[in-house]
Design an enzyme around this catalytic site. Structure first.
Site, mmCIF file in Angstrom:
data_model
loop_
_atom_site.group_PDB
_atom_site.id
_atom_site.type_symbol
_atom_site.label_atom_id
_atom_site.label_comp_id
_atom_site.label_asym_id
_atom_site.label_seq_id
_atom_site.Cartn_x
_atom_site.Cartn_y
_atom_site.Cartn_z
ATOM 1 N NE ARG A 75 -9.708 8.027 -1.417
ATOM 2 C CZ ARG A 75 -10.787 8.419 -1.030
ATOM 3 N NH1 ARG A 75 -12.027 9.267 -1.516
ATOM 4 N NH2 ARG A 75 -11.015 6.937 -0.113
ATOM 5 C CE LYS A 129 -8.294 2.156 4.571
ATOM 6 N NZ LYS A 129 -7.706 3.161 4.584
ATOM 7 C CG PHE A 136 -3.419 -0.686 -7.554
ATOM 8 C CD1 PHE A 136 -5.065 -0.132 -7.852
ATOM 9 C CD2 PHE A 136 -3.066 0.005 -7.235
ATOM 10 C CE1 PHE A 136 -5.306 0.877 -7.299
ATOM 11 C CE2 PHE A 136 -3.155 1.873 -6.641
ATOM 12 C CZ PHE A 136 -4.758 1.993 -7.114
ATOM 13 N NE ARG A 156 -14.221 3.237 2.428
ATOM 14 C CZ ARG A 156 -13.812 3.687 2.323
ATOM 15 N NH1 ARG A 156 -12.586 3.122 2.631
ATOM 16 N NH2 ARG A 156 -13.085 4.696 2.086
ATOM 17 C CD GLU A 181 -1.779 5.860 -3.834
ATOM 18 O OE1 GLU A 181 -2.801 5.711 -4.432
ATOM 19 O OE2 GLU A 181 -1.070 6.290 -2.791
ATOM 20 C CE LYS A 201 -3.798 2.203 2.243
ATOM 21 N NZ LYS A 201 -3.874 3.189 1.871
ATOM 22 N NE ARG A 206 -7.891 4.390 -7.126
ATOM 23 C CZ ARG A 206 -8.678 4.081 -5.742
ATOM 24 N NH1 ARG A 206 -8.331 3.886 -5.005
ATOM 25 N NH2 ARG A 206 -9.336 2.426 -7.097
HETATM 26 P P1 ATP Z 1 -6.343 6.223 2.999
HETATM 27 O O1 ATP Z 1 -6.600 7.162 4.290
HETATM 28 O O2 ATP Z 1 -5.798 4.764 3.653
HETATM 29 O O3 ATP Z 1 -5.759 6.463 1.618
HETATM 30 P P2 ATP Z 1 -8.135 6.215 1.567
HETATM 31 O O4 ATP Z 1 -9.368 6.818 2.347
HETATM 32 O O5 ATP Z 1 -7.536 7.498 0.165
HETATM 33 O O6 ATP Z 1 -7.623 5.504 2.632
HETATM 34 P P3 ATP Z 1 -8.833 3.360 1.032
HETATM 35 O O7 ATP Z 1 -10.132 2.947 0.485
HETATM 36 O O8 ATP Z 1 -8.440 3.311 2.774
HETATM 37 O O9 ATP Z 1 -9.204 4.519 0.220
HETATM 38 O O10 ATP Z 1 -7.178 2.929 0.970
HETATM 39 C C1 ATP Z 1 -7.797 2.855 -0.463
HETATM 40 C C2 ATP Z 1 -6.303 3.474 -1.162
HETATM 41 O O11 ATP Z 1 -4.674 3.608 -0.995
HETATM 42 C C3 ATP Z 1 -6.716 3.823 -2.279
HETATM 43 O O12 ATP Z 1 -7.631 5.044 -2.496
HETATM 44 C C4 ATP Z 1 -5.055 4.382 -3.212
HETATM 45 O O13 ATP Z 1 -4.636 5.891 -2.636
HETATM 46 C C5 ATP Z 1 -4.193 3.832 -2.127
HETATM 47 N N1 ATP Z 1 -3.252 2.632 -2.270
HETATM 48 C C6 ATP Z 1 -1.704 2.723 -2.268
HETATM 49 N N2 ATP Z 1 -1.412 1.178 -2.595
HETATM 50 C C7 ATP Z 1 -2.793 0.448 -3.417
HETATM 51 C C8 ATP Z 1 -2.926 -0.218 -3.869
HETATM 52 N N3 ATP Z 1 -1.224 -1.585 -4.342
HETATM 53 N N4 ATP Z 1 -3.814 -0.432 -4.262
HETATM 54 C C9 ATP Z 1 -5.242 -0.229 -3.964
HETATM 55 N N5 ATP Z 1 -5.023 1.060 -3.938
HETATM 56 C C10 ATP Z 1 -3.784 1.450 -3.022
#
Ligand code: ATP
Length: 577
Positions: free
Chosen positions: A266, A416, A335, A410, A295, A246, A251
């Site tokens: 994002r 995660k 990804f 989601r 990412e 991660k 994003r």
């Molecule tokens: P966070 O606050 O942890 O960034 P988030 O609310 O933005 O979370 P989540 O759904 O919780 O989003 O986690 C997915 C996020 O993690 C994605 O939006 C992406 O930006 C990031 N990410 C990093 N590496 C990866 C990966 N290998 N696959 C998917 N998402 C990834």
């Protein structure tokens, strides 16, 4: 519909403090719309001329608008400045100087077209031309319409109409209830274009909505990840998974259509100019059209290390992008792929989509495939997690190999796993600031004491309170924050905010803050998750970790559903411990 009639609806929307009333008034406005009117009206009520992802700028700032108001109403600039000082709002300034009524006011379609024309002007002499056209438009409108026109132009329309409210209102207008929302929402997840959805529903009906396809150039709403407490729970729930690092970057959804590349964040903003090296790498890919998900992360060639999120986003400032690109070039770990050469790939199982990405990116240095480890073993997953954390990454994302790409969802297709600073496996929470208290002593000097924070109820499109926030910031931090807050202060509770606690000052819900808390506890004082006489949820010992408004809209904050799940997982963990 005349723009003046639309302004009457906008006034009603502005006056209400209830979310149900927002839906009802908007549905009434929609019922009065023709097929031609509904698309521009859908953009205008959100203070825009086009969908969110299209970077259409009017290019008229406060100073120019003040000149335009003076020209339109035949008053002096000094008069305009004086009124502005009194009202503190340029929309109200136009309203107080403009004529109360006017005959033959232009239609909504005409106003939208004229604004579009103004936005399209660029180059030498364009400022003067914009100003003249805008003054002429103001001169055709009555005072109430002028107020909204000025606010739309400044991007300061604060009616707080979120996307789900628009979808509900469309459903009410067409069907008299909320029943169409799931179909409309699914199409919205694929296209991110509310105007297109409204127009399609009015012109062709529900079947045509279902036929709205994934399209290059229109971002899909991002698929998001669920949380589980530990590797055991992941393997138990998902079985065989693909595990990826991660990355703590930015994003990016990359769209290529022939020689044209667009990159969306994002929250679906167009970010293309920020990423010249990703654009160049995408142009060279051996495909005509493609949509990729990944990412972006800055990479320092000197230290051979990845640079964290905050520095990656420092590029948002327009100047210095080229310098950044040389000093800390970006890479994107890709990804997923959702579309390629005319084919929607979202229904394919992840394993196949991943294989396509891997093949396509061979030979590219800037666009790299995010490595994938397949496993159904708790030990392997734990090792991957710890390895990635020790390499300075956030943790891992475990993905079901047989899952489609579900835009906007989601769910447990992606899970995660992160580690927080105390070594416990938990996650931070993104809250939205909805108010603040005056504060005593030292804090009062900086203008804010405790903050009132909320999370997002995505079903009801409301922000519900979850915590007061008072710690985690230096004096300097408080001072900076206060500057940001003063921009968002409003006199009344915004319609989409639902809170039993009444802060000294209400804020327009906009600023997203990442917090780390020790625990989620039941609370009769907070409305997050409150149902009937069941208590809501509160955060215990919340600390501010970072400001997330760079990449999150208020609607991207943590949702009530997630809080409820985190509460349950925490309970399970307590029982297990
Ligand atoms: P966070 O606050 O942890 O960034 P988030 O609310 O933005 O979370 P989540 O759904 O919780 O989003 O986690 C997915 C996020 O993690 C994605 O939006 C992406 O930006 C990031 N990410 C990093 N590496 C990866 C990966 N290998 N696959 C998917 N998402 C990834």
């Amino acid at each position: 519909m005349t723009f003046s009639e639309l302004a009457t609806y906008l006034d009603q929307l502005e006056a209400t403090s209830s979310r149900n009333a927002l839906v009802r008034i908007l549905a009434e406005a929609y019922k009065a719309c023709s097929v031609e009117e509904i698309e521009p009206i859908t953009y205008l009520i959100q203070g825009r001329l086009a969908p969110f992802f299209e970077p259409v700028e009017m290019g008229l700032g406060e100073r120019l608008l003040m000149s335009a108001i003076a020209t339109a109403y035949g008053t002096s600039k000094e008069d305009v400045t004086k009124t502005y000082k009194q009202t503190g709002d340029l929309g109200l300034t136009a309203m107080s100087l403009g004529p109360k009524t006017r005959d033959d006011t232009p239609s909504v379609i005409e106003v939208h077209q004229r604004l579009w024309e103004i936005a399209g002007l660029s180059g030498e002499g364009s400022l003067k031309a914009k100003l003249d056209l805008f003054a002429a438009l103001l001169g055709d409108l009555d005072a109430a319409s002028a107020k909204h026109l000025v606010r739309i132009t400044l991007g300061k329309m604060r009616l707080g109409i979120g996307d789900p409210t628009v979808l509900d209102a469309l459903s009410f207008a067409k069907k008299g209830d909320r029943s169409l929302r799931p179909v409309l929402e699914a199409a919205y997840n694929r296209s991110s274009d509310l105007g297109l959805i409204a127009k399609t529903l009015w012109a062709q009906g529900l079947e045509a909505i279902e036929a709205i396809k994934v399209t290059v150039g229109k971002p899909l709403r991002s698929q998001l990840a669920e949380r589980l407490p530990n590797p055991e729970a992941v393997i138990k729930k998902l079985g065989l998974v693909g595990v990826q690092p991660k990355y703590d970057g930015f994003r990016v959804q990359i769209h290529k259509d022939g020689g044209v590349v667009n990159i969306f964040s994002r929250n679906l903003e167009t970010m293309t100019p920020m990423f010249p090296e990703l654009v160049a790498a995408t142009v060279s890919l051996p495909v005509k059209s493609v949509i990729l998900d990944g990412e972006a992360i800055a990479y320092s060639p000197e230290s051979e290390e990845y640079v964290p999120f905050q520095e990656t986003t420092a590029r948002r400032r327009k100047e210095g992008i080229d310098e950044f690109a040389t000093r800390v070039p970006l890479r994107a770990f890709v990804f997923d792929v959702m579309f390629r050469d005319g084919t929607d790939l979202t229904p394919l199982p992840y394993e196949q989509r991943f294989a396509i990405v891997d093949e396509m990116l061979k030979g590219s240095d800037t666009l790299q495939t995010a490595p994938l480890t397949k496993t159904d073993s708790v030990e392997v997953l734990t090792r991957e997690l710890l390895d990635n954390i020790s390499r300075g990454l956030e943790g891992v994302v475990a993905k079901r190999l047989d899952s489609p790409y579900q835009a906007g969802a989601r769910n447990f297709n992606w899970v995660k796993l992160k580690r927080n600073t105390s070594g416990e496996l938990t996650d931070t929470i993104d809250v939205v600031l909805i108010g603040y208290y005056g504060g005593k002593g030292k804090r009062a000097e900086f203008g804010a004491g405790a903050l009132l924070a909320g999370v997002y109820d995505s079903e009801r499109d409301e922000f519900v309170s979850i915590s007061k926030l008072g710690t985690g910031l230096s004096d300097e931090g408080w001072r900076d924050l206060h500057k940001q807050l003063s921009r968002l202060e409003v006199g009344e509770k915004p319609a989409r905010v639902n809170s039993l606690l009444v802060p000294d000052v209400w804020l327009q819900p906009e600023l997203v803050v990442e917090v780390l808390a020790d625990e989620i506890t039941p609370s009769p004082r907070h409305t997050a998750g409150m149902v009937g006489d069941q208590p809501g949820f509160a955060l215990r010992f919340p600390r501010i970790v970072s400001f997330r408004s760079a990449d999150k809209k208020p609607e991207d904050a943590t949702t009530v559903r997630e809080i409820r799940e985190m509460f349950q997982q925490q309970h399970q963990r307590a029982v297990r411990d």
